[in-house]
Write a protein that holds these residues in place. Structure first.
Motif, PDB file in Angstrom:
ATOM      1  N   TYR A 339       0.842  -1.193   0.000  1.00 49.88           N
ATOM      2  CA  TYR A 339       0.000   0.000   0.000  1.00 49.88           C
ATOM      3  C   TYR A 339       0.883   1.251   0.000  1.00 49.88           C
ATOM      4  N   ALA A 356      -3.640  -0.232   8.626  1.00 51.43           N
ATOM      5  CA  ALA A 356      -2.818  -1.321   8.088  1.00 51.43           C
ATOM      6  C   ALA A 356      -2.897  -2.547   8.976  1.00 51.43           C
ATOM      7  N   VAL A 365       2.849  -5.733   9.959  1.00 48.44           N
ATOM      8  CA  VAL A 365       2.831  -4.454   9.254  1.00 48.44           C
ATOM      9  C   VAL A 365       4.267  -3.960   9.146  1.00 48.44           C
ATOM     10  N   VAL A 450       3.539  -0.837   3.813  1.00 52.54           N
ATOM     11  CA  VAL A 450       2.961   0.449   3.441  1.00 52.54           C
ATOM     12  C   VAL A 450       4.070   1.495   3.403  1.00 52.54           C
TER      13      VAL A 450
END
Length: 469
Positions: A339, A356, A365, A450
């Protein structure tokens, strides 16, 4: 203080003559250019380099020069600049020498509002997503709004448009104080917090300028305000005391639009919006992050202020697929989901990592964070680390300077050392080109990666996906 205080009067777009945008390909100027071109306004511009955006605007009818020069202003009546354009820019100097009208981008956008029911959406966080959500929902309700937004709507890639309807949606950026140039019919305040320390001396100045923004509604206008935020609530109360219509939203019992029964399914918010007349829900959003339930409540406030048919409008809210670089899903490779998010403030980073976490499920994460500008990094230096501690693994890049000079002792290494994570899980990587490989080595199947930041960290995700493929 900005070089462009709010003008006493808004000049209607039809009276601007031939318009020239300095830096026309920029993220703020390009949406304005699209809306102006869609209105049939004569438009030229300049930029320091060619780009896909410049080529697109040329195709829409703009005359664009690469490079800035005095002759680019031949035949021009109004020159539009952003705060990033220095006073010594050759075209700014030439415009003053010729006695041309010189407007800030915000004043030029304000010129598009007369004749529309205008909606200006402001807030330290959430304004791009809320502006995009409102625009998509209005379209779903059968309207064709005009809009000028500082980010691209995910499903169409648009950031500016001149619609056939009577509504104009504008993202009102507070970063330089010029959001006080607008005279909207509906104003939205999503929240208020200190950011942009290069403009705001302290949070008191932030609150004062948001109060000014709220005070510039057209007669008969409506303020939609997040009442769980103490500073925003104070503004709502002061505005209501002046006899202005105010619609509040939040989780509290005393708001006009209450967000209740919030949960997530697969990381996507599910909730109900309750007003005095009805309960709308359960609503399931197509974008992650619980805070987007609040953005949906703000969007409903806009619909109520406009008198839009709520049922199809909320269907549009539920179907909204997001804005570019707002928890944007880039792809999945080798079992790793990737992401990208624009978050560059500690509060935003904490929200991104919370979202997330819910999306990752049983996976870890992994965050790659690039601090944005030395001035901001210095202000929030010791807040970034704790916010990043919401991840399992963090890679911190060095500061994206955006033309600023380095500040000694202010860098990604300081942030990486303050996450509270084990040293092997919180690393500083100053070599930008090494970051994709570091992430590929750290991520495992089932993890979510992310990339976070307002600079060129957005380029990391696609490179990581190629390495993992």
């Amino acid at each position: 203080m900005t070089r462009f205080p709010a003008p006493a009067e808004v000049v209607p777009a039809a009276e601007l003559g031939r318009i020239h945008l300095v830096g026309i390909g920029g993220v703020g100027m390009a949406p304005l250019a699209r809306a102006m071109l869609g209105r049939g306004l004569p438009l030229s511009g300049s930029d320091i380099k060619d780009s896909a955006t410049v080529q697109e605007l040329r195709a829409l009818g703009a005359t664009i020069a690469i490079g800035q020069a005095p002759e680019n202003l031949d035949g021009v009546d109004t020159v539009v600049v952003s705060t990033d354009i220095p006073a010594g820019n050759i075209e700014v100097v030439e415009a003053k020498a010729r006695g041309l009208r010189l407007l800030h981008r915000a004043s030029a956008l304000a010129s598009l509002m007369p004749g529309y029911r205008s909606v200006a959406i402001a807030g330290t966080h959430g304004k791009t997503t809320t502006s995009s959500m409102v625009t998509v929902a209005l379209r779903h309700a059968g309207l064709d709004p005009s809009f000028v937004i500082g980010g691209e709507i995910g499903e169409t890639g648009e950031s500016g448009h001149a619609g056939s309807g009577d509504v104009l949606v504008a993202e009102a950026d507070e970063s330089d104080g010029t959001f006080t140039h607008y005279r909207p019919d509906i104003s939205v305040i999503t929240n208020i917090e200190l950011d942009h320390p290069d403009h705001f001396a302290d949070v008191a100045q932030v609150r004062a300028e948001f109060q000014d923004f709220a005070g510039r509604l057209e007669p008969g206008g409506t303020l939609v305000c997040y009442a769980d935020d103490p500073a925003a609530r104070t503004i709502a109360e002061r505005t209501a005391a002046r006899g202005v219509r105010v619609l509040t939203y939040g989780a509290g019992a005393d708001v006009d639009i209450r967000v209740t029964d919030v949960s997530t399914v697969g990381g996507f918010p599910v909730f109900t919006l309750v007003t005095a007349e009805d309960a709308h829900g359960p609503i399931t959003l197509s974008i992650p992050a619980r805070h987007n339930a609040l953005n949906a409540a703000a969007a409903l406030g806009v619909a109520l202020a406009l008198g839009v048919d709520v049922e199809p409008y909320l269907e549009g809210v539920a179907g909204f697929s997001g804005a570019r670089r707002r928890m944007q899903f880039l792809g999945e490779a080798s079992g790793v989901k990737v992401y990208d998010d624009y978050g560059h403030h500690p509060t935003e980073i904490a929200s991104v990592l919370s979202a997330a976490r819910e999306l990752a499920g049983q996976g870890r994460v992994v965050a790659a964070f690039q601090p944005h500008r030395y001035f901001r990094t210095n202000t929030f230096l010791h807040e970034f680390g704790p916010a990043l501690g919401g991840a399992d693994v963090v890679v911190v890049l060095d500061v994206y300077a955006h033309g600023e000079k380095p500040i000694p002792g202010v860098g990604g290494d300081v942030i990486a050392a303050e996450t509270g994570l084990p040293p092997e899980a919180s690393v500083f990587e100053p070599d930008f080109d090494r970051v994709p490989q570091r992430l590929a080595e750290l991520a495992a199947p089932g993890d979510l990666v992310v990339t976070v930041g307002a600079g060129d960290v957005t380029e990391i995700g696609p490179r990581l996906l190629k390495l993992l493929a």
